[in-house]
Write an enzyme that holds these catalytic residues in place. Sequence first.
Site, PDB file in Angstrom:
ATOM      1  N   SER A 163     108.743  66.220  53.587  1.00 24.07           N
ATOM      2  CA  SER A 163     109.383  66.390  52.269  1.00 24.07           C
ATOM      3  C   SER A 163     110.541  65.394  52.205  1.00 24.07           C
ATOM      4  CB  SER A 163     109.921  67.815  52.104  1.00 24.07           C
ATOM      5  OG  SER A 163     111.047  68.000  52.930  1.00 24.07           O
ATOM      6  N   SER A 200     113.876  79.124  57.585  1.00 20.69           N
ATOM      7  CA  SER A 200     113.398  78.049  58.463  1.00 20.69           C
ATOM      8  C   SER A 200     113.231  78.635  59.856  1.00 20.69           C
ATOM      9  CB  SER A 200     114.474  76.957  58.502  1.00 20.69           C
ATOM     10  OG  SER A 200     114.216  76.023  59.511  1.00 20.69           O
ATOM     11  N   LYS A 259     120.943  79.363  57.516  1.00 20.88           N
ATOM     12  CA  LYS A 259     119.631  80.036  57.532  1.00 20.88           C
ATOM     13  C   LYS A 259     119.726  81.369  58.278  1.00 20.88           C
ATOM     14  CE  LYS A 259     117.399  76.920  55.090  1.00 20.88           C
ATOM     15  NZ  LYS A 259     116.944  77.185  53.728  1.00 20.88           N
ATOM     16  N   TYR A 281     123.612  73.985  59.104  1.00 19.30           N
ATOM     17  CA  TYR A 281     122.314  74.371  58.535  1.00 19.30           C
ATOM     18  C   TYR A 281     121.765  75.626  59.212  1.00 19.30           C
ATOM     19  CZ  TYR A 281     117.360  74.068  57.231  1.00 19.30           C
ATOM     20  OH  TYR A 281     116.104  74.349  56.766  1.00 19.30           O
ATOM     21  N   SER A 314     110.658  68.980  44.195  1.00 15.87           N
ATOM     22  CA  SER A 314     110.026  68.197  45.266  1.00 15.87           C
ATOM     23  C   SER A 314     109.649  69.101  46.436  1.00 15.87           C
ATOM     24  CB  SER A 314     110.950  67.060  45.746  1.00 15.87           C
ATOM     25  OG  SER A 314     112.030  67.595  46.468  1.00 15.87           O
ATOM     26  N   ILE A 336     108.497  71.470  49.347  1.00 15.12           N
ATOM     27  CA  ILE A 336     107.836  72.773  49.472  1.00 15.12           C
ATOM     28  C   ILE A 336     107.846  73.513  48.128  1.00 15.12           C
ATOM     29  CG2 ILE A 336     107.941  75.019  50.649  1.00 15.12           C
ATOM     30  CD1 ILE A 336     109.321  73.521  53.025  1.00 15.12           C
TER      31      ILE A 336
HETATM   32  N1  LIG Z   1     111.140  70.196  55.226  1.00 15.48           N
HETATM   33  C1  LIG Z   1     111.360  70.921  56.291  1.00 15.48           C
HETATM   34  O1  LIG Z   1     111.140  70.487  57.426  1.00 15.48           O
HETATM   35  C2  LIG Z   1     111.858  72.343  56.130  1.00 15.48           C
HETATM   36  C3  LIG Z   1     111.751  73.190  57.239  1.00 15.48           C
HETATM   37  C4  LIG Z   1     112.203  74.497  57.131  1.00 15.48           C
HETATM   38  C5  LIG Z   1     112.767  74.934  55.929  1.00 15.48           C
HETATM   39  N2  LIG Z   1     112.871  74.097  54.870  1.00 15.48           N
HETATM   40  C6  LIG Z   1     113.496  74.632  53.648  1.00 15.48           C
HETATM   41  O2  LIG Z   1     112.664  74.383  52.554  1.00 15.48           O
HETATM   42  C7  LIG Z   1     113.439  74.343  51.356  1.00 15.48           C
HETATM   43  C8  LIG Z   1     112.961  73.174  50.521  1.00 15.48           C
HETATM   44  O3  LIG Z   1     113.185  71.979  51.243  1.00 15.48           O
HETATM   45  P1  LIG Z   1     112.160  70.763  51.219  1.00 15.48           P
HETATM   46  O4  LIG Z   1     111.780  70.504  52.620  1.00 15.48           O
HETATM   47  O5  LIG Z   1     111.093  70.965  50.226  1.00 15.48           O
HETATM   48  O6  LIG Z   1     113.146  69.574  50.803  1.00 15.48           O
HETATM   49  P2  LIG Z   1     113.265  68.707  49.474  1.00 15.48           P
HETATM   50  O7  LIG Z   1     112.005  67.983  49.189  1.00 15.48           O
HETATM   51  O8  LIG Z   1     114.516  67.906  49.684  1.00 15.48           O
HETATM   52  O9  LIG Z   1     113.495  69.786  48.323  1.00 15.48           O
HETATM   53  C9  LIG Z   1     114.732  70.391  48.118  1.00 15.48           C
HETATM   54  C10 LIG Z   1     114.742  70.949  46.716  1.00 15.48           C
HETATM   55  O10 LIG Z   1     116.011  71.588  46.502  1.00 15.48           O
HETATM   56  C11 LIG Z   1     116.551  71.099  45.291  1.00 15.48           C
HETATM   57  N3  LIG Z   1     118.009  71.137  45.327  1.00 15.48           N
HETATM   58  C12 LIG Z   1     118.838  70.543  46.221  1.00 15.48           C
HETATM   59  N4  LIG Z   1     120.121  70.766  45.869  1.00 15.48           N
HETATM   60  C13 LIG Z   1     120.092  71.517  44.744  1.00 15.48           C
HETATM   61  C14 LIG Z   1     121.089  72.056  43.905  1.00 15.48           C
HETATM   62  N5  LIG Z   1     122.397  71.894  44.158  1.00 15.48           N
HETATM   63  N6  LIG Z   1     120.708  72.782  42.822  1.00 15.48           N
HETATM   64  C15 LIG Z   1     119.399  72.957  42.545  1.00 15.48           C
HETATM   65  N7  LIG Z   1     118.406  72.476  43.300  1.00 15.48           N
HETATM   66  C16 LIG Z   1     118.761  71.762  44.389  1.00 15.48           C
HETATM   67  C17 LIG Z   1     116.018  69.671  45.159  1.00 15.48           C
HETATM   68  O11 LIG Z   1     115.984  69.243  43.813  1.00 15.48           O
HETATM   69  P3  LIG Z   1     117.069  68.340  43.071  1.00 15.48           P
HETATM   70  O12 LIG Z   1     117.534  67.309  44.056  1.00 15.48           O
HETATM   71  O13 LIG Z   1     116.308  67.817  41.911  1.00 15.48           O
HETATM   72  O14 LIG Z   1     118.164  69.270  42.646  1.00 15.48           O
HETATM   73  C18 LIG Z   1     114.591  69.881  45.653  1.00 15.48           C
HETATM   74  O15 LIG Z   1     113.796  70.364  44.604  1.00 15.48           O
HETATM   75  C19 LIG Z   1     114.895  74.262  51.795  1.00 15.48           C
HETATM   76  O16 LIG Z   1     115.519  75.511  51.618  1.00 15.48           O
HETATM   77  C20 LIG Z   1     114.803  73.960  53.274  1.00 15.48           C
HETATM   78  O17 LIG Z   1     115.892  74.488  53.999  1.00 15.48           O
HETATM   79  C21 LIG Z   1     112.426  72.818  54.941  1.00 15.48           C
END
Ligand SMILES: NC(=O)c1ccc[n+]([C@@H]2O[C@H](COP(=O)([O-])OP(=O)(O)OC[C@H]3O[C@@H](n4cnc5c(N)ncnc54)[C@H](OP(=O)(O)O)[C@@H]3O)[C@@H](O)[C@H]2O)c1
Length: 322
Positions: free
Chosen positions: A236, A188, A205, A201, A56, A58
């Site tokens: 997301s 992040s 990071k 968190y 899902s 990013i």
């Molecule tokens: N969205 C933001 O605002 C933002 C900002 C800065 C940085 N980020 C970073 O971007 C990255 C992706 O986040 P996102 O925003 O795309 O959120 P997201 O849609 O919740 O995606 C998170 C992903 O991580 C996977 N995941 C979670 N726990 C896991 C585990 N134990 N083992 C394997 N996979 C796991 C989830 O898949 P499953 O649940 O299927 O395992 C999902 O594919 C993260 O590292 C986050 O810190 C996000």
Amino acid sequence: MSFLSLIGLFVVLKLFVYLALFLTGDTDLELWWYDKFKNNLGSFKDKVVWITGASSGIGEQIALNLSKHGAKLILSARSQDKLYHVKNRCIELSEGKLTANDILVLPMDVTHIAKHLSFFDNVINHFGKLDILVNNAGRSQRAVWEDIELGVDREAFELNVFSTVNLSRIAVKYFNQVGRGQIVITSSIAGIIPAPFSASYNATKHALHGYFGALRREKVHTNIHVTILCPGPVFSNFLKESFTARHGDKYGLTHSPTDNRMSAERCAHLSCVAIANKLKESWMAKFPILPITYLTVYYPVISYKLYELYGYKIAQKLRDNQ
Ligand SMILES: NC(=O)c1ccc[n+]([C@@H]2O[C@H](COP(=O)([O-])OP(=O)(O)OC[C@H]3O[C@@H](n4cnc5c(N)ncnc54)[C@H](OP(=O)(O)O)[C@@H]3O)[C@@H](O)[C@H]2O)c1
């Protein structure tokens, strides 16, 4: 016009250009330049790229973006069905560049560290090589600092840090043998500026910058590269999945479509440009997060004075529209 006046004019013009980019752009200046003039996305053709957290947000969008450029992919996360859905979309978007065999769905819980080596062997057995490991799986947090149970800190570090470090160590040993490779980390803006109400968190990071900054310096004279991606708020499942102060809880809220967040597609595009050009650290966020980041990094005293004046409520508004 004298030579000195010319230099003065050049400096003023440059400041205006910077100011315009700070106010209108959504990337740091280096990434902006590569995105506009040398995105190098064609270089992904036939590269083997492993993305964790690809089911899902990013990670999914990075997979879709890379498939358009013909990269062979390993898609990992826990939700197998979602990964197959992403795989099918990737094949569609590749417009014939990729077949089913070019995308390996490798369901895994990244915190099961004892299984990392066998997963890595699966990848090498399937593709014969790995070029890029994108450590993207992760969860954020919303919690009051003093209420956070230590179990939450540990869980956040297991997922966001130790799983990333362990998988990357396996990859780097392999990259040492073959003489090249790239480690990508989704950090992040919270890995640069500590955001309120996300202490564990932020710490995870920041830890990634420490670990992978050291790796980059150790590998400076090699063909092994480290790219750290620093997105600001992005649409997301992130908020819904966030840790809270209590062990085992999820925050559960969803974003409002009107929030001031970058789309996951835009974040993934910029991430792919940063990866393709082996940029060291790339910031990507909508106004005003990006100028605030510059101000905090280069003028910390002024930035903290402003924070005292306007308070954390504004920070919450910027992050979660609350
Ligand atoms: N969205 C933001 O605002 C933002 C900002 C800065 C940085 N980020 C970073 O971007 C990255 C992706 O986040 P996102 O925003 O795309 O959120 P997201 O849609 O919740 O995606 C998170 C992903 O991580 C996977 N995941 C979670 N726990 C896991 C585990 N134990 N083992 C394997 N996979 C796991 C989830 O898949 P499953 O649940 O299927 O395992 C999902 O594919 C993260 O590292 C986050 O810190 C996000």
